[in-house]
Scaffold this active site. Structure first.
Site, PDB file in Angstrom:
ATOM      1  N   LYS A   1      33.930  43.284  38.264  1.00 35.56           N
ATOM      2  CA  LYS A   1      33.061  42.095  38.329  1.00 35.56           C
ATOM      3  C   LYS A   1      33.851  40.862  38.763  1.00 35.56           C
ATOM      4  O   LYS A   1      33.311  39.976  39.421  1.00 35.56           O
ATOM      5  CB  LYS A   1      32.417  41.836  36.960  1.00 35.56           C
ATOM      6  CG  LYS A   1      31.308  42.820  36.641  1.00 35.56           C
ATOM      7  CD  LYS A   1      30.557  42.392  35.388  1.00 35.56           C
ATOM      8  CE  LYS A   1      29.488  43.397  35.034  1.00 35.56           C
ATOM      9  NZ  LYS A   1      28.865  43.093  33.734  1.00 35.56           N
TER      10      LYS A   1
ATOM     11  N   GLN B   1      36.150  42.346  44.049  1.00 40.04           N
ATOM     12  CA  GLN B   1      35.420  41.621  42.999  1.00 40.04           C
ATOM     13  C   GLN B   1      33.952  41.376  43.384  1.00 40.04           C
ATOM     14  O   GLN B   1      33.666  40.716  44.393  1.00 40.04           O
ATOM     15  CB  GLN B   1      36.116  40.283  42.743  1.00 40.04           C
ATOM     16  CG  GLN B   1      37.520  40.450  42.196  1.00 40.04           C
ATOM     17  CD  GLN B   1      38.424  39.274  42.500  1.00 40.04           C
ATOM     18  OE1 GLN B   1      38.251  38.615  43.513  1.00 40.04           O
ATOM     19  NE2 GLN B   1      39.391  39.025  41.654  1.00 40.04           N
TER      20      GLN B   1
ATOM     21  N   ASP C   1      45.627  45.330  42.667  1.00 35.39           N
ATOM     22  CA  ASP C   1      44.692  44.438  41.969  1.00 35.39           C
ATOM     23  C   ASP C   1      44.222  43.338  42.917  1.00 35.39           C
ATOM     24  O   ASP C   1      44.930  42.981  43.853  1.00 35.39           O
ATOM     25  CB  ASP C   1      45.399  43.749  40.789  1.00 35.39           C
ATOM     26  CG  ASP C   1      45.666  44.693  39.630  1.00 35.39           C
ATOM     27  OD1 ASP C   1      45.095  45.786  39.600  1.00 35.39           O
ATOM     28  OD2 ASP C   1      46.459  44.309  38.742  1.00 35.39           O
TER      29      ASP C   1
ATOM     30  N   ARG D   1      38.332  50.009  43.932  1.00 35.83           N
ATOM     31  CA  ARG D   1      37.984  49.869  42.507  1.00 35.83           C
ATOM     32  C   ARG D   1      37.088  48.634  42.429  1.00 35.83           C
ATOM     33  O   ARG D   1      37.542  47.522  42.672  1.00 35.83           O
ATOM     34  CB  ARG D   1      39.238  49.638  41.670  1.00 35.83           C
ATOM     35  CG  ARG D   1      38.920  49.285  40.215  1.00 35.83           C
ATOM     36  CD  ARG D   1      40.005  48.405  39.575  1.00 35.83           C
ATOM     37  NE  ARG D   1      41.302  48.988  39.625  1.00 35.83           N
ATOM     38  CZ  ARG D   1      42.435  48.262  39.601  1.00 35.83           C
ATOM     39  NH1 ARG D   1      42.413  46.944  39.525  1.00 35.83           N
ATOM     40  NH2 ARG D   1      43.607  48.850  39.667  1.00 35.83           N
TER      41      ARG D   1
ATOM     42  N   ALA E   1      37.614  38.598  37.291  1.00 37.68           N
ATOM     43  CA  ALA E   1      38.087  38.045  36.012  1.00 37.68           C
ATOM     44  C   ALA E   1      38.478  36.583  36.085  1.00 37.68           C
ATOM     45  O   ALA E   1      38.885  36.016  35.083  1.00 37.68           O
ATOM     46  CB  ALA E   1      39.282  38.868  35.533  1.00 37.68           C
TER      47      ALA E   1
ATOM     48  N   LYS F   1      25.929  36.029  34.754  1.00 41.33           N
ATOM     49  CA  LYS F   1      26.203  37.454  34.491  1.00 41.33           C
ATOM     50  C   LYS F   1      25.183  38.337  35.202  1.00 41.33           C
ATOM     51  O   LYS F   1      25.501  39.397  35.718  1.00 41.33           O
ATOM     52  CB  LYS F   1      26.140  37.720  32.988  1.00 41.33           C
ATOM     53  CG  LYS F   1      27.471  37.481  32.302  1.00 41.33           C
ATOM     54  CD  LYS F   1      27.525  38.155  30.940  1.00 41.33           C
ATOM     55  CE  LYS F   1      28.922  38.005  30.334  1.00 41.33           C
ATOM     56  NZ  LYS F   1      29.781  39.137  30.362  1.00 41.33           N
TER      57      LYS F   1
HETATM   58  C1  LIG Z   1      40.328  49.122  35.202  1.00 38.11           C
HETATM   59  C2  LIG Z   1      40.030  47.672  35.452  1.00 38.11           C
HETATM   60  C3  LIG Z   1      40.751  46.986  36.402  1.00 38.11           C
HETATM   61  C4  LIG Z   1      40.473  45.645  36.666  1.00 38.11           C
HETATM   62  N1  LIG Z   1      41.091  45.012  37.706  1.00 38.11           N
HETATM   63  C5  LIG Z   1      40.735  43.757  38.040  1.00 38.11           C
HETATM   64  C6  LIG Z   1      41.259  43.127  39.198  1.00 38.11           C
HETATM   65  O1  LIG Z   1      42.062  43.690  39.933  1.00 38.11           O
HETATM   66  N2  LIG Z   1      40.844  41.852  39.467  1.00 38.11           N
HETATM   67  C7  LIG Z   1      39.930  41.195  38.682  1.00 38.11           C
HETATM   68  O2  LIG Z   1      39.543  40.059  39.008  1.00 38.11           O
HETATM   69  N3  LIG Z   1      39.423  41.782  37.586  1.00 38.11           N
HETATM   70  C8  LIG Z   1      39.798  43.031  37.233  1.00 38.11           C
HETATM   71  N4  LIG Z   1      39.249  43.610  36.123  1.00 38.11           N
HETATM   72  C9  LIG Z   1      38.474  42.806  35.152  1.00 38.11           C
HETATM   73  C10 LIG Z   1      37.011  42.712  35.534  1.00 38.11           C
HETATM   74  O3  LIG Z   1      36.873  41.907  36.685  1.00 38.11           O
HETATM   75  C11 LIG Z   1      36.166  42.098  34.392  1.00 38.11           C
HETATM   76  O4  LIG Z   1      36.637  40.808  34.109  1.00 38.11           O
HETATM   77  C12 LIG Z   1      36.181  42.902  33.106  1.00 38.11           C
HETATM   78  O5  LIG Z   1      36.175  44.272  33.354  1.00 38.11           O
HETATM   79  C13 LIG Z   1      34.920  42.578  32.238  1.00 38.11           C
HETATM   80  O6  LIG Z   1      33.761  42.886  32.941  1.00 38.11           O
HETATM   81  P1  LIG Z   1      32.801  44.153  32.597  1.00 38.11           P
HETATM   82  O7  LIG Z   1      32.465  44.801  33.903  1.00 38.11           O
HETATM   83  O8  LIG Z   1      33.442  45.033  31.613  1.00 38.11           O
HETATM   84  O9  LIG Z   1      31.455  43.522  32.114  1.00 38.11           O
HETATM   85  P2  LIG Z   1      31.077  42.434  30.963  1.00 38.11           P
HETATM   86  O10 LIG Z   1      29.671  42.083  31.242  1.00 38.11           O
HETATM   87  O11 LIG Z   1      32.095  41.368  30.927  1.00 38.11           O
HETATM   88  O12 LIG Z   1      31.196  43.299  29.675  1.00 38.11           O
HETATM   89  C14 LIG Z   1      30.340  44.366  29.353  1.00 38.11           C
HETATM   90  C15 LIG Z   1      30.663  44.840  27.944  1.00 38.11           C
HETATM   91  O13 LIG Z   1      31.977  45.383  27.913  1.00 38.11           O
HETATM   92  C16 LIG Z   1      32.665  45.004  26.723  1.00 38.11           C
HETATM   93  N5  LIG Z   1      33.797  44.125  27.076  1.00 38.11           N
HETATM   94  C17 LIG Z   1      34.052  43.576  28.300  1.00 38.11           C
HETATM   95  N6  LIG Z   1      35.178  42.845  28.260  1.00 38.11           N
HETATM   96  C18 LIG Z   1      35.636  42.925  26.997  1.00 38.11           C
HETATM   97  C19 LIG Z   1      36.776  42.393  26.330  1.00 38.11           C
HETATM   98  N7  LIG Z   1      37.646  41.634  26.956  1.00 38.11           N
HETATM   99  N8  LIG Z   1      36.952  42.689  25.023  1.00 38.11           N
HETATM  100  C20 LIG Z   1      36.074  43.481  24.362  1.00 38.11           C
HETATM  101  N9  LIG Z   1      34.974  44.014  24.950  1.00 38.11           N
HETATM  102  C21 LIG Z   1      34.757  43.744  26.230  1.00 38.11           C
HETATM  103  C22 LIG Z   1      31.640  44.299  25.884  1.00 38.11           C
HETATM  104  O14 LIG Z   1      31.001  45.235  25.070  1.00 38.11           O
HETATM  105  C23 LIG Z   1      30.673  43.727  26.899  1.00 38.11           C
HETATM  106  O15 LIG Z   1      29.420  43.482  26.385  1.00 38.11           O
HETATM  107  C24 LIG Z   1      39.493  44.961  35.881  1.00 38.11           C
HETATM  108  C25 LIG Z   1      38.767  45.669  34.926  1.00 38.11           C
HETATM  109  C26 LIG Z   1      39.000  46.988  34.706  1.00 38.11           C
HETATM  110  C27 LIG Z   1      38.200  47.714  33.691  1.00 38.11           C
END
Ligand SMILES: Cc1cc2nc3c(=O)[nH]c(=O)nc-3n(C[C@H](O)[C@H](O)[C@H](O)COP(=O)(O)OP(=O)(O)OC[C@H]3O[C@@H](n4cnc5c(N)ncnc54)[C@H](O)[C@@H]3O)c2cc1C
Length: 303
Positions: free
Chosen positions: A183, A159, A130, A180, A185, A197
């Site tokens: 976006k 990221q 991660d 991987r 977190a 965004k």
């Molecule tokens: C497999 C995986 C591993 C990850 N590993 C890391 C990491 O190592 N480091 C790191 O910084 N981040 C990590 N993340 C988190 C990532 O950075 C984002 O914060 C998170 O995925 C939300 O972004 P999004 O791309 O889904 O887009 P967004 O624009 O946030 O969301 C798009 C759509 O997805 C849905 N959605 C998104 N989040 C949620 C939620 N929490 N609850 C309900 N619906 C939601 C909604 O419908 C939203 O409109 C990981 C995410 C995934 C999926």
């Protein structure tokens, strides 16, 4: 505004103690977290496997206080790897370098990681690393780069929101990194990260193109349909099959889309967090979607 507040809450130990000890949150915790034990995560992986979806187990926790804690985390990761191999699950293990001692002693962290990667490659279980908050990015890249020389099969989360990321990826192009793409977190300052965004999504798409050109077996960790569709189009245009890249999502989020993509023939993998240290992870999920906050507040008042 709401998401900044929730990301602030994720780092607040007093709030963490209050919420952690409040049983009313059980319902929302279980929506996003498989359970307290490794066996809970393995059970969730088994259920996903039955639907043709892979798993990624994630031991919750954000750093350790000393090297004894890092050794404990190493033992837990090794236990997860053995269990996945023994039960013949389609699952990888994702880990945080801060849990292996990155902040305390990077060389011990590198040794812990090497032990994990050696056992994982012997047993054929994939490992992913991660990416944590921006202060840890430089050290994470360094430890990962050294480990990837011996274990190029390991994957690193990168990221899209960080301004430095395109340069970091260019510096890794020679090793065709397994990445991987996410976006990001964490709440990051303006000088380090894109804030809107729209900008982050645009950067995500730009880096998606980069990964199909320069990376290997890219994975896209996102629930954003526009980002997933972009990856599908670039893959098709560049001659990649539906199984040549992965779409990864978080446990409990967009299950419908996970199943639809699998039925369409895409390779889908779901990140399954487990463990008792769920608070910061849960707060980051709240920050991403304001409607989760409503669900969260309802749990508090028992509705
Ligand atoms: C497999 C995986 C591993 C990850 N590993 C890391 C990491 O190592 N480091 C790191 O910084 N981040 C990590 N993340 C988190 C990532 O950075 C984002 O914060 C998170 O995925 C939300 O972004 P999004 O791309 O889904 O887009 P967004 O624009 O946030 O969301 C798009 C759509 O997805 C849905 N959605 C998104 N989040 C949620 C939620 N929490 N609850 C309900 N619906 C939601 C909604 O419908 C939203 O409109 C990981 C995410 C995934 C999926």
């Amino acid at each position: 505004m709401v998401n900044r507040l929730m990301l602030w809450a994720a780092d607040n130990p007093r709030l963490e103690r209050t919420i952690h000890n409040n049983k009313a949150f059980g319902r929302i915790v279980h929506r996003f977290i498989a359970g307290d034990e490794l066996e809970d995560a393995l059970g969730a992986a088994k259920e996903l496997n039955a639907k043709g979806i892979g798993g990624i187990t994630d031991l919750l926790g954000e750093g350790v206080a000393d090297l004894a804690g890092a050794a404990e985390a190493r033992i837990e990761y090794l236990r997860a790897i053995s269990a996945i191999a023994e039960q013949q699950l389609d699952a990888s293990v994702s880990l945080k370098l801060s849990q292996l001692g990155l902040v305390i002693d990077p060389s011990v962290c590198a040794e812990n990681l090497a032990m994990i990667l050696d056992q994982a490659s012997e047993l054929g279980v994939p490992v992913e690393v991660d990416m944590e908050q921006s202060e840890l990015v430089e050290a994470t890249l360094k430890v990962f780069r050294e480990a990837a020389d011996k274990h190029p099969e390991s994957r690193l989360a990168i990221q899209a929101n960080l301004r430095r990321t395109p340069t970091d990826l260019d510096a890794m192009a020679a090793i065709k990194p397994r990445v991987r793409l996410v976006k990001g977190a964490y709440a990051e300052p303006l000088d380090k990260a894109l804030q809107s965004k729209k900008e982050v999504t645009a950067q995500f798409m730009h880096l998606t193109d980069w990964l199909f050109e320069h990376g290997s077996q890219p994975a896209f960790g996102t629930h954003d349909s526009s980002c997933i569709e972009h990856a599908e189009h670039v893959a098709a245009r560049s001659g990649f099959g539906k199984q040549d890249f992965e779409i990864q999502m978080l446990y409990g989020i967009r299950r419908d889309l996970q199943e639809t993509l699998t039925k369409e023939g895409y390779r889908v993998r779901v990140y399954i967090p487990y463990g008792s240290a769920w608070y910061p992870y849960l707060m980051r999920r709240m920050a991403e979607k304001p409607t989760n906050l409503v669900f969260f507040l309802r749990s508090l008042v028992g509705k």
